[in-house]
Design an enzyme around this catalytic site. Structure first.
Site, PDB file in Angstrom:
ATOM      1  N   TRP A  90       0.817  -1.228   0.000  1.00 13.77           N
ATOM      2  CA  TRP A  90       0.000   0.000   0.000  1.00 13.77           C
ATOM      3  C   TRP A  90       0.841   1.265   0.000  1.00 13.77           C
ATOM      4  O   TRP A  90       0.496   2.249  -0.671  1.00 13.77           O
ATOM      5  CB  TRP A  90      -0.994  -0.016   1.160  1.00 13.77           C
ATOM      6  CG  TRP A  90      -2.061  -1.048   0.944  1.00 13.77           C
ATOM      7  CD1 TRP A  90      -2.276  -2.165   1.686  1.00 13.77           C
ATOM      8  CD2 TRP A  90      -3.050  -1.072  -0.104  1.00 13.77           C
ATOM      9  NE1 TRP A  90      -3.331  -2.887   1.175  1.00 13.77           N
ATOM     10  CE2 TRP A  90      -3.817  -2.242   0.074  1.00 13.77           C
ATOM     11  CE3 TRP A  90      -3.354  -0.240  -1.174  1.00 13.77           C
ATOM     12  CZ2 TRP A  90      -4.871  -2.592  -0.772  1.00 13.77           C
ATOM     13  CZ3 TRP A  90      -4.400  -0.588  -2.017  1.00 13.77           C
ATOM     14  CH2 TRP A  90      -5.140  -1.740  -1.815  1.00 13.77           C
ATOM     15  N   ASP A 159      -1.543   6.479   6.026  1.00 21.37           N
ATOM     16  CA  ASP A 159      -2.701   5.698   5.615  1.00 21.37           C
ATOM     17  C   ASP A 159      -3.024   4.736   6.756  1.00 21.37           C
ATOM     18  O   ASP A 159      -2.265   3.809   7.030  1.00 21.37           O
ATOM     19  CB  ASP A 159      -2.351   4.931   4.327  1.00 21.37           C
ATOM     20  CG  ASP A 159      -3.444   3.958   3.887  1.00 21.37           C
ATOM     21  OD1 ASP A 159      -4.509   3.899   4.539  1.00 21.37           O
ATOM     22  OD2 ASP A 159      -3.224   3.261   2.871  1.00 21.37           O
ATOM     23  N   LYS A 183     -12.397  -1.406   6.287  1.00 17.09           N
ATOM     24  CA  LYS A 183     -11.738  -2.404   7.131  1.00 17.09           C
ATOM     25  C   LYS A 183     -12.266  -2.336   8.573  1.00 17.09           C
ATOM     26  O   LYS A 183     -12.535  -3.352   9.176  1.00 17.09           O
ATOM     27  CB  LYS A 183     -10.225  -2.207   7.113  1.00 17.09           C
ATOM     28  CG  LYS A 183      -9.623  -2.062   5.702  1.00 17.09           C
ATOM     29  CD  LYS A 183      -9.464  -3.387   4.979  1.00 17.09           C
ATOM     30  CE  LYS A 183      -9.244  -3.268   3.485  1.00 17.09           C
ATOM     31  NZ  LYS A 183      -8.185  -2.406   3.014  1.00 17.09           N
TER      32      LYS A 183
END
Ligand SMILES: *Cc1c(COP(=O)(O)O)cnc(C)c1O
Length: 346
Positions: A90, A159, A183
């Site tokens: 990511w 993030d 999530k």
């Protein structure tokens, strides 16, 4: 996974919210009813994370990935570039996206270790003129988590898609926190951005209004229709976290749940986790089998037991137990029992 209690409440009020004869998704985002939902959700999130008053909280569409571009568009105007800590999939996507908008310095890269460890702080090559230093708080795919914010002098951007609300965060240390909701917060389609107001001045030329943090903040995240139902669901999840004791309690549970699985893996001859001890994720426990040929048998047998979603990300294969806030301890215990029995049999 979302909390069962929240899902049941959402179901009960799905077609008739608050005895209004309408669903939340049928009311105007500009009407007083939705305004109350929106403000309450923001208030609860602010309380949960102790977000200082000089930070904006935005509720946006577009997913975390869109923020990989929006973030540099909002922070790089007139600046020398940004530092990125490359610790996995990511952060890699984020730095590649940012490359279109400015000079990106990869301050460290965990690739030589197969992204199983965060490179030592002494190896980072930070640019003192960088507009910000970016990192991914929890690398969801490889199961690698920063247990505390990196020690850097400048503006931090992160993030937290897969770790938000799983632990306390000192928001005042950050310039920007982005988090896709799917999530730990709400159904996919909503993204939370927490940004320090004083950082927002110019955006890069061509920045769409919808990606402009300052304009979105001035409009209460409603330059256009926001994902209203997701925003409502987020508010219900924030209430749930609050009622369960807040982020400190979420952290206690997360450590306990993950600890149980890591202890089992470390004591086993069949299961392995390659991540360096202190950086092991409390949300995503990845593991492999000493005999790779048993993977499919493991997944099949697990499914027989009602244990689903254990296949690792297609990028790296293997197995992964994602144990977000809503996963009860009993779910982790079921998995642990199953893993022990599978090892005994095989
Ligand atoms: C899932 C995930 C993303 C991607 O989110 P989208 O909403 O699909 O763009 C980004 N970052 C992290 C850490 C993730 O876990």
């Amino acid at each position: 996974m979302l909390p069962a209690e929240v899902m049941r409440q959402a179901q009960a009020e799905f077609i008739d919210w608050n005895a209004s004869g309408r669903s939340v998704m049928e009311i105007s985002h500009r009407g007083p009813e939705f305004q109350a939902i929106a403000e309450r959700a923001e208030r609860t999130l602010r309380a949960l994370l102790a977000i200082p008053p000089d930070y904006h909280v935005l509720f946006l569409a577009g997913g975390a990935t869109q923020q990989f571009s929006a973030l540099p568009m909002n922070l790089l105007a007139g600046r020398a570039g940004a530092d990125y800590l490359h610790t996995g999939h990511w952060s890699g996507k984020a730095l590649r996206a940012a490359g279109a908008y400015g000079r990106i310095n990869i301050a460290c890269c965990g690739e030589p270790s197969g992204f199983t460890a965060i490179p030592a702080r002494s190896e980072w090559r930070l640019n003192p003129d960088a507009a910000y230093c970016y990192y991914c708080d929890n690398e969801t795919i490889s199961g690698l988590e920063f247990k505390s914010a990196p020690d850097v002098a400048g503006v931090l951007a992160t993030d937290m898609t897969s770790s938000i609300l799983s632990k306390p965060v000192d928001v005042s240390r950050f310039g920007v926190i982005i988090a896709g909701a799917q999530k730990n917060i709400a159904p996919a389609g909503l993204t939370i951005v927490i940004v320090k107001a004083g950082l927002l001045a110019e955006t890069l030329p061509g920045t769409p209004d919808l990606l402009n943090y300052r304009l979105q903040a001035e409009a209460g995240s409603m330059l256009n229709t926001p994902p209203t139902f997701n925003w409502h669901m987020a508010g219900l999840v924030f209430d749930w976290v609050k009622a369960r004791g807040g982020v400190r309690e979420m952290q206690r549970l997360a450590r306990k749940k993950a600890g149980r699985l890591y202890d089992l893996i470390d004591a086993s001859a069949l299961y392995q986790n390659p991540v360096a001890g202190p950086s092991r994720s409390n949300m995503n426990v990845v593991f492999t089998l000493a005999d790779k040929g048993l993977e499919q048998a493991f997944l099949n047998a697990a499914e027989q037991e009602g244990l689903r979603g254990l296949k690792g990300h297609r990028q790296i294969g293997g197995l992964r137990a994602s144990i977000y806030n809503a996963m009860p301890e009993s779910g982790v215990a079921r998995l642990a029992d199953f893993m022990q029995e599978f090892e005994r049999v095989h």
